[in-house]
Design an enzyme around this catalytic site. Structure first.
Site, PDB file in Angstrom:
ATOM      1  N   TYR A   1       0.798  -1.218   0.000  1.00  0.00           N
ATOM      2  CA  TYR A   1       0.000   0.000   0.000  1.00  0.00           C
ATOM      3  C   TYR A   1       0.839   1.281   0.000  1.00  0.00           C
ATOM      4  CZ  TYR A   1      -3.096   3.748   1.471  1.00  0.00           C
ATOM      5  OH  TYR A   1      -3.756   4.948   1.531  1.00  0.00           O
TER       6      TYR A   1
ATOM      7  N   LYS B   1     -11.400  -9.178   4.820  1.00  0.00           N
ATOM      8  CA  LYS B   1     -11.907  -7.812   5.012  1.00  0.00           C
ATOM      9  C   LYS B   1     -12.608  -7.377   3.730  1.00  0.00           C
ATOM     10  CE  LYS B   1      -9.199  -4.404   4.117  1.00  0.00           C
ATOM     11  NZ  LYS B   1      -8.355  -3.198   3.960  1.00  0.00           N
TER      12      LYS B   1
ATOM     13  N   ASP C   1      -7.896  -3.966  -1.875  1.00  0.00           N
ATOM     14  CA  ASP C   1      -9.114  -3.251  -2.266  1.00  0.00           C
ATOM     15  C   ASP C   1      -8.769  -1.911  -2.921  1.00  0.00           C
ATOM     16  OD1 ASP C   1      -8.512  -3.277   0.828  1.00  0.00           O
ATOM     17  OD2 ASP C   1      -9.142  -1.254   0.340  1.00  0.00           O
TER      18      ASP C   1
HETATM   19  C1  B12 Z   1      -9.824   6.824  -5.177  1.00  0.00           C
HETATM   20  C2  B12 Z   1      -9.881   7.395  -3.768  1.00  0.00           C
HETATM   21  C3  B12 Z   1      -8.756   7.203  -2.971  1.00  0.00           C
HETATM   22  C4  B12 Z   1      -7.500   6.506  -3.452  1.00  0.00           C
HETATM   23  C5  B12 Z   1      -6.658   7.523  -4.239  1.00  0.00           C
HETATM   24  C6  B12 Z   1      -5.827   6.860  -5.290  1.00  0.00           C
HETATM   25  C7  B12 Z   1      -5.197   7.855  -6.160  1.00  0.00           C
HETATM   26  N1  B12 Z   1      -4.013   7.548  -6.565  1.00  0.00           N
HETATM   27  O1  B12 Z   1      -5.748   8.903  -6.456  1.00  0.00           O
HETATM   28  C8  B12 Z   1      -6.863   6.058  -2.110  1.00  0.00           C
HETATM   29  C9  B12 Z   1      -7.400   4.670  -1.779  1.00  0.00           C
HETATM   30  C10 B12 Z   1      -5.370   6.047  -2.036  1.00  0.00           C
HETATM   31  C11 B12 Z   1      -7.494   7.049  -1.160  1.00  0.00           C
HETATM   32  C12 B12 Z   1      -6.991   7.348   0.051  1.00  0.00           C
HETATM   33  C13 B12 Z   1      -7.536   8.265   0.947  1.00  0.00           C
HETATM   34  N2  B12 Z   1      -8.702   8.954   0.777  1.00  0.00           N
HETATM   35 CO1  B12 Z   1      -9.788   8.848  -0.801  1.00  0.00          CO
HETATM   36  N3  B12 Z   1     -11.078   8.612  -2.106  1.00  0.00           N
HETATM   37  C14 B12 Z   1     -11.032   8.062  -3.295  1.00  0.00           C
HETATM   38  C15 B12 Z   1     -12.408   8.121  -3.952  1.00  0.00           C
HETATM   39  C16 B12 Z   1     -13.028   6.749  -3.748  1.00  0.00           C
HETATM   40  C17 B12 Z   1     -12.478   8.464  -5.431  1.00  0.00           C
HETATM   41  C18 B12 Z   1     -11.717   9.716  -5.858  1.00  0.00           C
HETATM   42  C19 B12 Z   1     -11.538   9.649  -7.348  1.00  0.00           C
HETATM   43  O2  B12 Z   1     -10.635   8.981  -7.807  1.00  0.00           O
HETATM   44  N4  B12 Z   1     -12.457  10.256  -8.119  1.00  0.00           N
HETATM   45  C20 B12 Z   1     -12.420  10.209  -9.584  1.00  0.00           C
HETATM   46  C21 B12 Z   1     -11.762  11.474 -10.173  1.00  0.00           C
HETATM   47  C22 B12 Z   1     -11.662  11.358 -11.681  1.00  0.00           C
HETATM   48  O3  B12 Z   1     -12.613  12.536  -9.837  1.00  0.00           O
HETATM   49  P1  B12 Z   1     -12.075  13.958  -9.282  1.00  0.00           P
HETATM   50  O4  B12 Z   1     -10.931  13.745  -8.360  1.00  0.00           O
HETATM   51  O5  B12 Z   1     -13.244  14.686  -8.780  1.00  0.00           O
HETATM   52  O6  B12 Z   1     -11.523  14.689 -10.564  1.00  0.00           O
HETATM   53  C23 B12 Z   1     -12.329  15.294 -11.554  1.00  0.00           C
HETATM   54  C24 B12 Z   1     -12.661  16.751 -11.236  1.00  0.00           C
HETATM   55  O7  B12 Z   1     -12.806  17.023  -9.864  1.00  0.00           O
HETATM   56  C25 B12 Z   1     -11.600  17.546 -11.886  1.00  0.00           C
HETATM   57  N5  B12 Z   1     -10.322  17.727 -11.231  1.00  0.00           N
HETATM   58  C26 B12 Z   1      -9.772  17.145 -10.137  1.00  0.00           C
HETATM   59  N6  B12 Z   1      -8.558  17.609  -9.929  1.00  0.00           N
HETATM   60  C27 B12 Z   1      -8.293  18.511 -10.910  1.00  0.00           C
HETATM   61  C28 B12 Z   1      -7.199  19.308 -11.130  1.00  0.00           C
HETATM   62  C29 B12 Z   1      -7.220  20.184 -12.210  1.00  0.00           C
HETATM   63  C30 B12 Z   1      -6.044  21.041 -12.443  1.00  0.00           C
HETATM   64  C31 B12 Z   1      -8.335  20.267 -13.050  1.00  0.00           C
HETATM   65  C32 B12 Z   1      -8.340  21.178 -14.160  1.00  0.00           C
HETATM   66  C33 B12 Z   1      -9.421  19.463 -12.826  1.00  0.00           C
HETATM   67  C34 B12 Z   1      -9.401  18.594 -11.737  1.00  0.00           C
HETATM   68  O8  B12 Z   1     -11.404  16.804 -13.055  1.00  0.00           O
HETATM   69  C35 B12 Z   1     -11.488  15.402 -12.779  1.00  0.00           C
HETATM   70  C36 B12 Z   1     -12.075  14.703 -13.954  1.00  0.00           C
HETATM   71  O9  B12 Z   1     -13.373  15.140 -14.202  1.00  0.00           O
HETATM   72  C37 B12 Z   1     -13.112   9.226  -3.100  1.00  0.00           C
HETATM   73  C38 B12 Z   1     -14.616   9.028  -2.899  1.00  0.00           C
HETATM   74  C39 B12 Z   1     -15.389   9.376  -4.127  1.00  0.00           C
HETATM   75  N7  B12 Z   1     -16.177   8.481  -4.635  1.00  0.00           N
HETATM   76  O10 B12 Z   1     -15.280  10.493  -4.625  1.00  0.00           O
HETATM   77  C40 B12 Z   1     -12.388   9.151  -1.754  1.00  0.00           C
HETATM   78  C41 B12 Z   1     -12.151  10.442  -0.961  1.00  0.00           C
HETATM   79  C42 B12 Z   1     -11.767  11.544  -1.898  1.00  0.00           C
HETATM   80  N8  B12 Z   1     -11.025  10.071  -0.077  1.00  0.00           N
HETATM   81  C43 B12 Z   1     -11.090  10.631   1.077  1.00  0.00           C
HETATM   82  C44 B12 Z   1     -10.136  10.417   2.126  1.00  0.00           C
HETATM   83  C45 B12 Z   1     -10.466  11.074   3.435  1.00  0.00           C
HETATM   84  C46 B12 Z   1      -9.000   9.628   1.929  1.00  0.00           C
HETATM   85  C47 B12 Z   1      -7.946   9.379   2.989  1.00  0.00           C
HETATM   86  C48 B12 Z   1      -7.431  10.677   3.518  1.00  0.00           C
HETATM   87  C49 B12 Z   1      -8.488   8.468   4.082  1.00  0.00           C
HETATM   88  C50 B12 Z   1      -7.491   8.206   5.160  1.00  0.00           C
HETATM   89  N9  B12 Z   1      -7.490   9.043   6.170  1.00  0.00           N
HETATM   90  O11 B12 Z   1      -6.776   7.234   5.061  1.00  0.00           O
HETATM   91  C51 B12 Z   1      -6.892   8.516   2.245  1.00  0.00           C
HETATM   92  C52 B12 Z   1      -5.536   9.168   2.171  1.00  0.00           C
HETATM   93  C53 B12 Z   1      -5.310   9.887   0.873  1.00  0.00           C
HETATM   94  C54 B12 Z   1      -4.622  11.233   0.974  1.00  0.00           C
HETATM   95  N10 B12 Z   1      -3.589  11.440   1.737  1.00  0.00           N
HETATM   96  O12 B12 Z   1      -5.049  12.133   0.297  1.00  0.00           O
HETATM   97  C55 B12 Z   1     -12.325  11.457   1.243  1.00  0.00           C
HETATM   98  C56 B12 Z   1     -12.133  12.960   1.237  1.00  0.00           C
HETATM   99  C57 B12 Z   1     -13.136  13.592   2.189  1.00  0.00           C
HETATM  100  C58 B12 Z   1     -13.176  15.064   2.067  1.00  0.00           C
HETATM  101  N11 B12 Z   1     -14.141  15.594   1.337  1.00  0.00           N
HETATM  102  O13 B12 Z   1     -12.365  15.717   2.656  1.00  0.00           O
HETATM  103  C59 B12 Z   1     -13.222  10.889   0.095  1.00  0.00           C
HETATM  104  C60 B12 Z   1     -14.239  11.866  -0.470  1.00  0.00           C
HETATM  105  C61 B12 Z   1     -13.906   9.645   0.700  1.00  0.00           C
HETATM  106  C62 B12 Z   1     -14.672   9.952   1.961  1.00  0.00           C
HETATM  107  N12 B12 Z   1     -15.925  10.314   1.891  1.00  0.00           N
HETATM  108  O14 B12 Z   1     -14.135   9.880   3.058  1.00  0.00           O
HETATM  109  N13 B12 Z   1      -8.639   7.596  -1.681  1.00  0.00           N
HETATM  110  C1  LIG Z   2      -3.739  -1.137   3.650  1.00  0.00           C
HETATM  111  C2  LIG Z   2      -3.812   0.295   3.996  1.00  0.00           C
HETATM  112  N1  LIG Z   2      -2.858   0.876   4.710  1.00  0.00           N
HETATM  113  C3  LIG Z   2      -2.910   2.177   5.027  1.00  0.00           C
HETATM  114  C4  LIG Z   2      -3.962   2.978   4.654  1.00  0.00           C
HETATM  115  C5  LIG Z   2      -4.047   4.436   4.982  1.00  0.00           C
HETATM  116  O1  LIG Z   2      -3.012   4.849   5.742  1.00  0.00           O
HETATM  117  P1  LIG Z   2      -2.025   6.045   5.359  1.00  0.00           P
HETATM  118  O2  LIG Z   2      -2.223   6.955   6.515  1.00  0.00           O
HETATM  119  O3  LIG Z   2      -0.746   5.349   5.308  1.00  0.00           O
HETATM  120  O4  LIG Z   2      -2.419   6.583   4.037  1.00  0.00           O
HETATM  121  C6  LIG Z   2      -4.982   2.423   3.932  1.00  0.00           C
HETATM  122  C7  LIG Z   2      -6.121   3.245   3.531  1.00  0.00           C
HETATM  123  O5  LIG Z   2      -7.079   2.810   3.035  1.00  0.00           O
HETATM  124  C8  LIG Z   2      -4.913   1.053   3.590  1.00  0.00           C
HETATM  125  O6  LIG Z   2      -5.866   0.492   2.875  1.00  0.00           O
END
Ligand code: B12
Ligand SMILES: Cc1ncc(COP(=O)(O)O)c(C=O)c1O
Ligand code: B12
Ligand SMILES: Cc1ncc(COP(=O)(O)O)c(C=O)c1O
Lengths: 528, 250, 528, 250
Positions: free
Chosen positions: A262, A369, A297
């Site tokens: 991860y 899980k 996941d």
């Molecule tokens: C995928 C995802 C992840 C992945 C991210 C993988 C990755 N490499 O990006 C993983 C599993 C790692 C992850 C982790 C976390 N996530 Co997350 N994640 C999501 C999820 C399910 C989908 C986001 C996504 O990919 N959307 C698809 C993209 C295409 O959409 P988008 O970002 O909106 O982008 C579009 C537009 O907004 C715009 N856009 C976006 N950025 C930009 C930039 C520019 C310049 C322009 C022009 C346009 C643009 O264009 C895009 C295309 O149309 C959302 C929930 C959801 N369904 O929305 C939660 C969500 C965003 N995550 C959230 C959280 C809290 C986390 C964590 C912090 C949880 C934690 N404490 O461990 C962690 C840590 C991540 C961190 N440090 O930021 C929260 C944020 C809550 C909030 N509103 O503050 C959400 C909403 C889930 C929730 N309800 O709790 N996450």
């Molecule tokens: C396996 C695993 N480790 C760690 C994290 C999140 O921890 P971190 O604070 O390292 O982003 C996640 C978040 O979903 C996870 O799935």
């Protein structure tokens, strides 16, 4: 409920071991700053200076500066203590912080007593962890356990431990069996563990020893009130993973997110650093009786849940291998998978069932899980609530063990108090109304579900074969974007400078003490 | 004064969820209009979590955000029970003491409302929520006219039975049917009886605002979750106060 | 998917026929003001005076006043026309309204030509209905039919036909196969059919010929736009049931709520009145090719869905008997049942499946109408949305034919535009995601589901035996509160004064023309 | 002026659905407080459809009712595109004409945000919604720094690359993280460049309000549903206007 091709399953495990073994070899031949800090924490070093820099960081920093990392800190530190540079670890750390300790490797003849001293200190720490494990066992037996499987797993994420606590207690009262405190977005990139109770986190609360303690104490109280032991989870990930693992053992956390990949994939942490840190963390968890939850996941949030289903299976097989190698028992293997198929795809629910059954059948004794939909959740919270209901149903029908409760607000905000309450009502309805529907759910042998499951397993075997054939092995595959389509080259990522190959002299008493007696593991003859 | 705000995930964050449909095609204007509406409702900042077309001329919107209004719990007017909740035996004893005869209750769903389950829950022996209905009370005579009773009929029957109280249920609320019917009820009873002599008028139904009794011209409104005991206790209290008796109304 | 005890099923049908036959006898030996008005409407009388009193009411009123009801209105009315009291029915009605027509029974020798004249007029009306039926068949063939079963059935209920129309069209575009326009709360107690387009209804829109026409025309347009014929439903119930049935035939409605007992139980209409009106209505529906929907689902709103499940089955068997007797074919029998078990009951979903499968298996060729939860819906609209999803799932798993779409706001308001849209998204998700899950749903023979279904059928047979043993038969049972716990004594209820035993002279050409050729019906030898 | 109201089931009925939790134990006071809040938000009449305890100290409420506010669609400020939407070939041609070199774009998720899917959807060849990302455009050079990039690092890299535009994604919004980080971004770029010379600052994420660009100190915000074409067209328009060229900005 489905029958897998046993030969294919055997082959998959064999390949996973083959692919994993060189990585374990790397872990055994390196150490990291965080493993060394974890060792000190095990030996009883805690606390931080007035600026919040932990004593463990000071001490390891000084040793590395003066002696280097490759020998481990145990010899230089206990050498200094044997030399009476300080009365105890705290004093030593404080003195070293102001530059008033000189570290060195002990002379050859002094090594034995130094090792003994180090080993004794760490043994005491491990004894504390053992005591915590026995305490848990006593409490579960005395207070009572979760009333059924799946365990209901709920997330708390206010950013403020003092808001988290009442929310966690409320969630437990409302039916949660496991509480996970999510961490602030940035914590895993910090190269130290913050100290004390914290109220400032973004989208999560800092993992600190004090926060662990406060939450565990609150949940103990609630467990007694409810007559069932409520489990507590946190995250052993990021640059401080091994330290967090130790703190979890010391504060009797019950489950930890602990995945072999991860941090590499989603936090861009250096692969070698991760694998070294991982192995130590897993060993600590094995000893502490902590269940680990792995994170495959997450791959389905960045790559397609149908096309890449086999990467989840592949990763589960690898996580299983690494876990067993580090001494974890089957009951500790909370392998992750998820309900992330685009709901617009025809037969999406049956595909989910197929994937879920594959995991269930391939890992019959692991507390799987089961993660809710996140990627295809939208701001349409009504529809999200429905999707979560079908996720719950799939969990029930396929006998999942740990049900991470989905939130209708997934795409909007971190969960509100009411979201959690609504989500639990959803779970309760599905469990109560359909709990025994499995009796009537009989996937046709060779039918849609069974053949999909078979196909995913086949694809996983092919992928493992490809990785096995790759000169750079698993590290190469990670570099190619195999998992979650995240390309993470072996030399990239953060924290690489905190890794060193072990010298001949390297000594880490904890590792020695934690090395498993290597019981014959579930079906792999390579494991000895 | 106790000021509170809605609670999302931290004290005082004021977070609420709101959904509605605007009669606009789904485009940026509709989305902007949704946020404008949310702001007028006091949500600041407002996040448009979701918007999608419902046909060519409407847009469904989900908004999340923090509402700036405070609620002052001390200024909340609740129709709180200001009298004791009595057990059936106590109700019977009080009626005997106060009236020296059985209390007569006439019940009905008026207008075209056919939802009798609510009033039956209050009147029939079977009752609800584990409590027996008013028919079970020895000192209460219940005349349940059932559904779809015209107000005139009800007045006639109430007079014929010399009713002490008239209990009316209204479940259908579309186009304020329940309010219109309740006003008609009050007017008919005022007209048919000498001033101050009409029976107690008690109205119930799941979507009433209990605070509206005076406005609608009735004595008491009971909403969701009412039990027979609530009603019996109120009736005793009502007779007692009408007679200036303090014991029962304390 | 389950196997029923065939002998028990046969016995149930035999008993239903035994219990139903005396009621049919009553219907055949009585007439009602509304049957007579329906006859006039069939013969072409429509419209109302300036105060909105329909000409049919004027004319029947005058005949009843002068000649009585017992002979039917056909003889006095066509006698008057043969005597040239007026040029046509409208003129006759208008004149009679101002008291300037004298009605009488024709002399014995004049009876034959009067009967002929009446019969001719009604034959033309029936021909119009036949033409509408052929038109429907042509349109379904030409435009296309609903793409799958279950048909998706949606309610529109603004109270204003001009709001209903765009909402109905929107619903059809969003996927509805059947649109039902709910009626204003009071309409079934009115002893006349309102005239013209209406905008004032409470919780529903008045059923008028013009409203039928407007809505059917709008849906025809939408059907062409969508390439699938969208069906329209209304309610043949209340004091004007037979007239509404005729109007439905004339305006090409496709489905009608038409239940043998609903009006008695839930609108307190006199039982005899209802049974007499019912038979005529059913005959009209049979001829018009209209599918009827029966209302046993309603019992579960006032009595417990588990304890009283067998009353639903009993009522379905009776409705089947009455329908077949009146000439309806299996494909017209939309027997009702519902998902109304308290969701807090353990295994509630499996109980629902058992009940739904019982109906499906007992009536394999009937287009069963599957009603959503209403009673246990609350103001928690999120939970309601979930429950509706499981209702949809039960419908899919048990092969229901007409899926009445549940609304999350069931306990709050009549459905909003957005509720309908959300509800359809719910249905679509469930159909698409789980559509073929039936393949894997195999209730264990003799298991929980199968034995529950058997037990309910047994209880239905016991109940039918009890009714059969009751001297007062079905009317007695209704008086005892057997169905929906509503006690409706035979002499009570509204509209009893509009019923009369037929005299020897009674003549109703419509009934004669509609009398079915009595094909041997599905398994009842008593049916001839 | 076009005034509209929400649409429940008749034109002008103003019906909306609202849910929230109050930090009060579930009793009549909490229910009254819920209605008071709904009224303050402009719902009149407000129907409390549901209320239930969430633990001993909170009450979850669902309210339905008619909102008295009107929305004036003409006063809605939308960040509407005031420039043409260009196809990739047109974008390439315009860049060539205007700059005579490739346009340089540096992208990142700043702060501790690790959500790269959104920015990747805009930048990576793969793109989204059927459109290819900016990497696909021959005349655009894309440098994607990925996630968790500190603002200082981003400034340094933008200078090193002589970036014309900096594209930043912010997905985490809890405690206004996205707003705080965006402000920090704007401040750092203002500080690091001579006045008026900094690259275009474009920010995106699903929960942004597109109207806040000026307030946050950036040039443009893109929210939910943005496609690469939207961004490319905007960038061309931006260079054109910066250079006073009318053709592309018409
Ligand atoms: C995928 C995802 C992840 C992945 C991210 C993988 C990755 N490499 O990006 C993983 C599993 C790692 C992850 C982790 C976390 N996530 Co997350 N994640 C999501 C999820 C399910 C989908 C986001 C996504 O990919 N959307 C698809 C993209 C295409 O959409 P988008 O970002 O909106 O982008 C579009 C537009 O907004 C715009 N856009 C976006 N950025 C930009 C930039 C520019 C310049 C322009 C022009 C346009 C643009 O264009 C895009 C295309 O149309 C959302 C929930 C959801 N369904 O929305 C939660 C969500 C965003 N995550 C959230 C959280 C809290 C986390 C964590 C912090 C949880 C934690 N404490 O461990 C962690 C840590 C991540 C961190 N440090 O930021 C929260 C944020 C809550 C909030 N509103 O503050 C959400 C909403 C889930 C929730 N309800 O709790 N996450
Ligand atoms: C396996 C695993 N480790 C760690 C994290 C999140 O921890 P971190 O604070 O390292 O982003 C996640 C978040 O979903 C996870 O799935
Ligand atoms: C059961 C039911 C029916 C049954 C009624 C059977 C019967 N004999 O009562 C049947 C199937 C006949 C029916 C028909 C219709 N119904 Co209906 N029905 C319901 C349903 C599912 C449950 C109502 C109920 O029984 N609640 C249980 C009782 C115990 O609760 P209660 O009434 O709130 O009573 C409690 C309190 O309010 C209070 N109380 C109530 N009355 C009184 C009186 C006094 C004096 C006191 C002190 C207290 C009191 O105490 C009670 C106990 O706590 C609701 C949906 C729902 N889930 O709420 C729709 C609902 C009420 N029906 C509705 C409609 C529109 C109809 C129809 C008009 C539809 C149509 N056009 O055909 C028809 C016609 C009925 C008519 N003319 O009135 C709508 C009303 C919409 C609105 N807000 O205006 C609802 C909300 C469904 C919907 N969303 O469309 N219905
Ligand atoms: C079978 C049947 N008929 C009629 C109706 C309603 O019609 P009304 O009350 O207008 O007679 C219903 C309502 O659900 C019904 O189920």
């Amino acid at each position: 409920m489905i029958t897998l091709d046993q030969e294919l399953a055997r082959r998959a495990r064999e390949l996973a071991a083959h692919v994993g073994r060189p990585v374990v070899q790397l872990a055994r031949s390196h150490t990291t700053t965080s493993v060394e800090r974890a060792l000190l924490r095990l030996a009883g070093l805690s606390g931080a200076d007035a600026d919040g820099v932990p004593w463990a960081n000071h001490l390891v920093g000084q040793v590395v500066d003066q002696v280097g990392l490759e020998h481990g800190v145990a010899l230089p530190v206990w050498d200094a203590l044997c030399r009476h540079e300080a009365g105890d670890l705290h004093e030593l750390a404080a003195k070293s912080a102001i530059g008033s300790v000189r570290f060195r490797l002990p002379d050859a003849d002094a090594v034995a007593p130094v090792r003994r001293a180090a080993r004794e200190a760490v043994t005491r720490g491990i004894a504390r962890i053992d005591a915590r494990r026995r305490e848990r066992e006593r409490m579960v037996a005395g207070i009572g356990d979760a009333p059924r499987k799946p365990w209901i797993y709920l997330i708390v994420a206010t950013g403020d431990i003092h808001e988290d606590i009442p929310q966690a207690q409320a969630a437990a009262r409302a039916g949660a069996d496991v509480i996970a405190v999510i961490r602030s977005t940035g914590q895993s990139l910090l190269d130290y563990v913050p100290e004390g109770a914290t109220r400032e986190g973004f989208a999560g609360t800092y993992a600190t020893q004090e926060n662990f303690r406060l939450m565990r104490a609150a949940l103990d109280e609630t467990s007694r009130e409810l007559g069932r032991y409520v489990r507590l989870t946190n995250y052993a990930s990021g640059l401080c993973m091994p330290e967090i693992a130790v703190l979890a053992g010391l504060e009797r956390l019950d489950m930890m997110l602990n995945d072999s990949m991860y941090g590499i994939l989603f936090r861009d942490i250096n692969p070698l650093r991760t694998f070294v840190d991982q192995r130590f963390s897993r060993q600590v968890h094995a000893r502490a009786g902590i269940i680990i939850n792995t994170g495959e996941d997450n791959y389905l949030t960045t790559s397609d849940a149908v096309a890449e289903a086999h990467t989840v299976t592949t990763s589960q097989l690898l996580n299983e291998y690494f876990a067993k190698e580090a001494g974890l028992a089957d009951w500790q293997l909370g392998l992750g998978h998820a309900f992330e198929i685009d709901p617009a795809i025809p037969d999406s629910f049956r595909l989910e069932l197929a994937h879920a059954l594959l995991a269930r059948t391939l890992f019959p004794d692991a507390p799987l899980k089961w993660m809710p939909p996140t990627r295809h959740m939208t701001g349409d919270v009504f529809h999200g609530y429905l999707l979560d209901g079908f996720f719950n149903l799939a969990g029930v029908l396929t006998g999942q063990s740990i049900l991470l409760v989905g939130m209708m607000t997934e795409a909007v905000v971190t969960p509100w108090l009411s979201d959690r309450d609504l989500a639990l009502r959803n779970v309760r309805y599905v469990l109560d109304a359909t709990g025994s529907l499995g009796e009537d759910f009989r996937p046709v042998p060779g039918g849609f579900i069974a053949s999909r499951a078979h196909r995913v397993l086949e694809e996983a075997v092919h992928l493992l074969e490809r990785i096995d054939g790759n000169a750079a092995g698993l590290l190469g595959a990670i570099g190619d974007g195999t998992f979650g389509q995240m390309r993470r080259p072996p030399s990239g990522g953060r924290g690489g400078d905190g890794v060193a190959p072990r010298s001949e002299l390297h000594y880490n008493p904890a590792e020695e003490l934690l090395e498993p007696s290597r019981p014959a593991a579930h079906g792999h003859e390579e494991e000895r | 004064m106790t000021l509170i705000r809605p609670y999302g995930d931290t004290t005082g964050d004021g977070m609420v969820q709101l959904s509605f449909t605007l009669p606009l095609p789904h485009d940026r204007v509709a989305e902007g209009a949704a946020l404008q509406l949310a702001r007028r409702m006091g949500m600041e900042p407002a996040m448009l979590a979701h918007a999608r077309p419902v046909g060519p001329a409407h847009t469904f919107c989900v908004v999340y955000g923090s509402v700036t209004h405070l609620v002052d719990t001390e200024s909340v007017t609740v129709v709180a029970r200001d009298h004791p909740l009595l057990a059936p035996a106590e109700v019977n004893a009080e009626i005997k003491r106060l009236l020296r005869r059985r209390l007569v209750v006439v019940g009905a769903c008026i207008g075209t409302d056919a939802h009798t389950v609510g009033i039956d829950a209050i009147l029939n022996i079977k009752g609800c929520a584990g409590e027996k209905g008013l028919e079970y009370y020895r000192e209460i005579k219940v005349v349940n006219l059932g559904a779809q009773v015209a107000v005139d009929q009800l007045v006639d029957r109430a007079r014929a039975e010399e009713a002490d109280a008239v209990l009316v249920s209204q479940v259908v609320t579309q186009r304020d049917a329940h309010l219109i019917n309740t006003r008609a009820l009050a007017a008919a009873f005022e007209a048919a009886y000498p001033p101050g002599r009409r029976p107690a008028l008690v109205v119930g139904g799941p979507r009433f605002d209990e605070a509206m009794a005076a406005e609608l011209g009735v004595d008491r409104i009971f909403a969701r979750g009412t039990t027979p005991g609530d009603v019996a206790s109120y009736l005793v209290h009502r007779i007692a106060t009408a007679r200036g008796d303090i014991r029962a109304s304390a």
